[in-house]
Design a protein around this motif. Structure first.
Motif, short mmCIF file in Angstrom:
data_model
loop_
_atom_site.label_atom_id
_atom_site.label_comp_id
_atom_site.label_asym_id
_atom_site.label_seq_id
_atom_site.Cartn_x
_atom_site.Cartn_y
_atom_site.Cartn_z
N MET A 1 89.97 40.12 85.43
CA MET A 1 88.98 40.02 84.36
C MET A 1 88.30 41.38 84.17
SD MET A 1 85.85 37.29 83.99
CE MET A 1 84.83 37.22 82.53
N ASP A 2 88.13 41.76 82.95
CA ASP A 2 87.48 43.03 82.62
C ASP A 2 85.96 42.81 82.63
OD1 ASP A 2 86.58 45.42 81.59
OD2 ASP A 2 87.28 45.03 79.55
N TYR A 3 85.35 42.99 83.81
CA TYR A 3 83.92 42.69 83.95
C TYR A 3 83.03 43.61 83.13
CZ TYR A 3 85.68 39.79 87.72
OH TYR A 3 86.39 38.87 88.43
N PRO A 4 83.28 44.92 83.11
CA PRO A 4 82.45 45.78 82.25
C PRO A 4 82.54 45.38 80.78
CG PRO A 4 83.62 47.11 83.86
CD PRO A 4 84.19 45.73 83.96
N GLY A 5 83.74 45.06 80.30
CA GLY A 5 83.90 44.63 78.92
C GLY A 5 83.19 43.31 78.65
N PHE A 6 83.30 42.38 79.61
CA PHE A 6 82.63 41.09 79.49
C PHE A 6 81.11 41.28 79.39
CE2 PHE A 6 80.38 37.70 81.80
CZ PHE A 6 80.67 36.61 80.99
N LEU A 7 80.56 42.12 80.25
CA LEU A 7 79.11 42.32 80.28
C LEU A 7 78.61 43.10 79.07
CD1 LEU A 7 78.72 43.01 84.09
CD2 LEU A 7 77.90 40.99 82.85
N SER A 27 84.88 34.49 93.94
CA SER A 27 85.12 35.93 94.01
C SER A 27 84.85 36.60 92.66
CB SER A 27 86.55 36.20 94.45
OG SER A 27 87.49 35.62 93.55
N HIS A 28 85.20 35.92 91.56
CA HIS A 28 84.95 36.47 90.23
C HIS A 28 83.44 36.55 89.96
CE1 HIS A 28 89.20 35.22 88.64
NE2 HIS A 28 89.23 36.10 89.63
N TYR A 29 82.71 35.53 90.39
CA TYR A 29 81.25 35.53 90.20
C TYR A 29 80.62 36.70 90.96
CZ TYR A 29 76.38 34.27 91.06
OH TYR A 29 75.01 34.30 91.18
N ARG A 30 81.01 36.87 92.21
CA ARG A 30 80.42 37.93 93.03
C ARG A 30 80.73 39.31 92.44
NH1 ARG A 30 82.21 34.51 97.32
NH2 ARG A 30 84.11 35.77 97.53
N GLU A 31 81.97 39.49 91.96
CA GLU A 31 82.34 40.79 91.41
C GLU A 31 81.59 41.07 90.11
OE1 GLU A 31 86.39 43.45 90.73
OE2 GLU A 31 86.51 41.39 91.46
N CYS A 32 81.45 40.04 89.27
CA CYS A 32 80.72 40.21 88.02
C CYS A 32 79.25 40.51 88.31
CB CYS A 32 80.85 38.96 87.17
SG CYS A 32 80.16 39.14 85.51
N LEU A 33 78.68 39.84 89.31
CA LEU A 33 77.29 40.07 89.67
C LEU A 33 77.08 41.51 90.15
CD1 LEU A 33 74.86 38.13 89.62
CD2 LEU A 33 75.16 37.83 92.08
N GLY A 42 84.37 34.33 73.44
CA GLY A 42 85.61 33.57 73.34
C GLY A 42 86.78 34.17 74.08
N LYS A 43 86.95 35.47 74.06
CA LYS A 43 88.12 36.10 74.66
C LYS A 43 88.10 36.03 76.18
CE LYS A 43 88.31 40.61 74.74
NZ LYS A 43 88.35 42.04 74.33
N TYR A 44 86.94 35.66 76.76
CA TYR A 44 86.84 35.59 78.21
C TYR A 44 86.72 34.14 78.71
CZ TYR A 44 86.02 40.63 78.03
OH TYR A 44 86.15 41.97 77.81
N ARG A 45 87.04 33.18 77.87
CA ARG A 45 86.82 31.78 78.23
C ARG A 45 87.76 31.26 79.33
NH1 ARG A 45 83.77 28.91 74.34
NH2 ARG A 45 84.07 27.06 75.63
N ASN A 46 88.82 31.96 79.63
CA ASN A 46 89.76 31.47 80.64
C ASN A 46 89.16 31.43 82.04
OD1 ASN A 46 91.79 31.06 78.79
ND2 ASN A 46 92.72 33.06 79.10
#
Length: 385
Positions: free
Chosen positions: A1-7, A33-39, A75-79
């Motif tokens: 997941m592209d976290y910088p792009g998502f944020l 793991s995705h939650y921790r990395e995004c945080l 929408g593009k990050y809904r997966n």
């Protein structure tokens, strides 16, 4: 997941003006793991992106809570995430009438459930009860002995002061103690941890409740009192209630005041809670109380005198008041049997309940109704190994 792009996308969505009132989205991550990395990225990017400074997080359900109007923007990050629109929730406040004078006699609800008969054995001493509500009056003479600092989720820089009255009333019905003239609660030795999630109108959002329960789990609360509800189901709320339940916290929730015969409000309807309906002085289901197969136990909820803001006292009716009687009763039990699980406590409450009188047509003949009996609960609880 592209976290910088998502944020960055989240930041732009937050900065878009809402068309009407406040709007929030609850964004839950499918993987821890995705939650921790995004945080981690969120903390790094907050200084440069002002919109992200308003994002809150719930570690308990791996969620970000963001003030944004439209979930489609992501929408593009809904997966990798589940997005739920935040919804309103209200305290179950009933009719209130001011009582200018406090009383020196034992409140009828405390007497009805025989709580006073348990005090030689237990007062709920040191049992921590998180009251998620409108706050509490820290200056009330009947509450000073039992109040912890708690938390104000609407303004974390301030104490959770009550600007409504409902939370003070609930706290008093649970744990007030007066040695002269005033209110007396079911468990006068318990510790009230006020969690202010509701505003002066008695209104909050599901996200506020999520953060409140998250705080209760992190601060090792024993019982959560939830005298509020809503009509719609929230998956995010269910998830956080379930997490608290699996952490061993007893969750007590009011059924609602709509006189419904086969339906109750959420979160009381979730099986992880102990759902409470209200009774009147005659041991019957109160006319305003929701009832039916989803209710686990009933308790006094009509014309309950308790503490109020500005050192006053109010009489209130509602399933909120009934819930506070049950929370106090559970505190009495937990002082003596702290190792009991939420499921064991619910089963024991139901098994030791007193039979109830029925109003005509209020329940099917097969329904097993019961009003909480604190003395019998403690007596049976002591027998457990």
């Amino acid at each position: 997941m592209d976290y910088p792009g998502f944020l960055q996308l989240l930041n732009r969505a937050i900065q878009e003006p809402a068309r009407s009132g406040r709007a929030k989205q609850i964004i839950r991550f499918n993987k821890a793991s995705h939650y921790r990395e995004c945080l981690s990225y969120l903390q790094k990017m907050k200084p440069g992106l002002s919109g992200l400074r308003s994002v809150q997080s719930s570690h308990l359900i791996r969620a970000l809570i963001a003030p944004m109007a439209c979930r489609e923007r992501l929408g593009k990050y809904r997966n990798g995430v589940v997005i739920e629109e935040d919804t309103r929730i209200r305290v179950h406040g009933g009719a209130a009438s001011l009582s200018a004078e406090a009383v020196s006699t034992l409140p009828w609800g405390v007497k009805k459930i025989k709580a006073h008969q348990t005090w030689p054995l237990s007062t709920g001493s040191q049992i921590r009860i998180g009251v998620i509500d409108t706050g509490v009056d820290f200056r009330h003479p009947d509450l000073r002995h039992c109040l912890a600092r708690g938390v104000n989720l609407l303004n974390r820089a301030m104490l959770p002061h009550d600007d409504n009255g409902h939370g003070t009333h609930i706290a008093g019905a649970i744990a007030a103690a007066s040695y002269d003239r005033g209110a007396v609660g079911v468990a006068p030795g318990a510790i009230i941890c006020p969690v202010k999630a509701f505003d002066h109108n008695g209104s909050a959002y599901v996200s506020d409740i999520i953060l409140a329960i998250d705080w209760c789990v992190r601060n090792r609360i024993d019982i959560i009192n939830m005298s509020f509800g809503m009509k719609t189901r929230s998956k995010a709320l269910l998830d956080v209630v379930n997490k608290a339940h699996t952490n061993g916290i007893v969750i007590v929730a009011s059924s609602g005041n709509d006189s419904k015969r086969q339906s109750i409000d959420y979160p009381a309807r979730y099986p992880q809670t102990i759902s409470v309906g209200a009774t009147d002085r005659f041991g019957r289901i109160a006319s305003f109380s929701n009832r039916g197969p989803h209710v686990d136990i009933y308790a006094p909820g009509e014309k309950i005198l308790s503490s109020w803001t500005n050192n006053r006292y109010h009489e209130m009716s509602g399933t909120s008041m009934a819930t506070s009687h049950v929370s106090g009763t559970i505190a009495l039990l937990l002082e003596l049997k702290p190792s009991l699980s939420p499921a064991e406590i619910k089963a024991l409450l139901r098994r030791t309940a007193s039979p109830m009188r029925r109003r005509s047509g209020t329940a099917p003949k097969t329904s097993r109704l019961g009003e909480v009996d604190a003395f019998r609960l403690i007596r049976e609880g002591i027998k457990l190994r």
